[in-house]
Design a protein around this motif. Structure first.
Motif: not given
Length: 323
Positions: A129, A131, A144, A163, A168, A189, A194, A200
């Motif tokens: 993942t 952004i 994202c 963002q 996310v 990531s 984030q 997260y």
């Protein structure tokens, strides 16, 4: 050349200069197109349609893949030759130099589990993942995505004008909704704020996802996502001027769901069809080579191409629940 200059110079003069007979030229000019020429004309017409449908982004390689999906048997060299003669080409990649940023701290207990190994033999084992930003006249739109390394499909995405961690989490949530298994999945990531946030990290733990983060501040540690973003911008974003955020959202959605993901599904289906011959019994011996493993690994410990093919197909069969 004679046909192109016949209105400027006498035909017999040009034939004499080029050392060809006038009768041969007249015979050639009255000759009907051959079967090969007619087929090239039909194939070129289809190439133009696909090239226009992709907004001029398809090069010879991916054009050959799309034609093969539609049942065309033309070789890659033939497709490249027809495209070059007609002035068709893919969107070139701009050459740019980036600067390496300062690496951020990773959460406790999180390390780089991928180690730049972006191959996945089974679905839902390795996700990545990241952004990126898309410029519009109303400001920046942030995208994202969550990418499955098995088939390179975008299985989760989210767009917002800020963002933040919620954007996310929404992208990861979309990927989880599509997940068919309950086993743990590595989600890699970079070390953006984030991805380091507590919300997260807690969301990943609650849904059986194992967090992996880049070890250094280098885009090569997340090359799969960076590669998709580069292709998205090269083939679509940098060729458009978005007046509003909604226009950018609609265009990115169209690229992901109508152009990219269907191509990745067709590519996996083509590979499955290619490797399905491994499960067919031999006409001579009646032995199934895939089940009896008649090939051996290379003596230096590497894997043969057939064994790699077997593992790919076996992973798909286990994913589908086929014994």
């Amino acid at each position: 050349m004679i046909e192109r200059c016949r209105d400027e110079f006498p035909i017999r003069l040009m034939c004499r200069c080029l050392q060809v007979s006038a009768s041969g030229y007249y015979d050639w000019s009255k000759r009907l197109p051959s079967a090969r020429q007619r087929d090239n004309k039909r194939l070129l017409s289809r190439i133009r349609e696909l090239h226009e449908d992709s907004r001029g982004t398809l090069g010879a390689g991916r054009m050959h893949e799309d034609l093969a999906d539609q049942g065309e048997s033309a070789s890659l060299n033939r497709v490249a030759r027809l495209m070059a003669a007609d002035g068709l080409q893919g969107w070139p990649r701009p050459k740019r130099r980036g600067q390496r940023g300062q690496p951020a701290l990773t959460p406790p207990g999180v390390r780089n589990l991928l180690e730049r190994d972006f191959t996945a033999l089974e679905p839902e084992t390795k996700w990545v993942t990241d952004i990126t930003e898309i410029k519009t006249h109303q400001g920046k739109l942030y995208l994202c995505i969550v990418l499955d390394l098995f088939d390179q499909r975008v299985i989760g995405w989210s767009m917002h004008h800020r963002q933040d961690r919620q954007m996310v989490i929404r992208a990861v949530q979309m990927a989880i909704w599509q997940r068919q298994g309950s086993h743990s999945v590595i989600l890699h990531s970079d070390r953006g704020s984030q991805f380091r946030s507590g919300d997260y990290q807690n969301y990943l733990k609650a849904n059986g996802l194992v967090c992996s983060m880049s070890a250094v501040g280098h885009c090569g540690d997340n090359a799969a996502c960076e590669g998709f973003f580069g292709m998205l911008k090269r083939e679509r974003v940098h060729r458009m001027k978005y007046a509003t955020l909604d226009a950018a959202r609609a265009d990115v959605f169209e690229y992901i769901e109508r152009f990219h993901n269907p191509r990745m599904r067709r590519r996996v289906a083509r590979q499955e069809l290619k490797f399905s011959t491994l499960f067919q019994p031999s006409v001579i011996s009646g032995v199934n080579p895939a089940k009896h493993r008649l090939w051996m690994p290379y003596p230096w410990g590497g894997r043969s191409s057939r064994e790699i093919a077997f593992r790919n197909v076996a992973g798909v069969e286990r994913y589908r629940g086929v014994s």
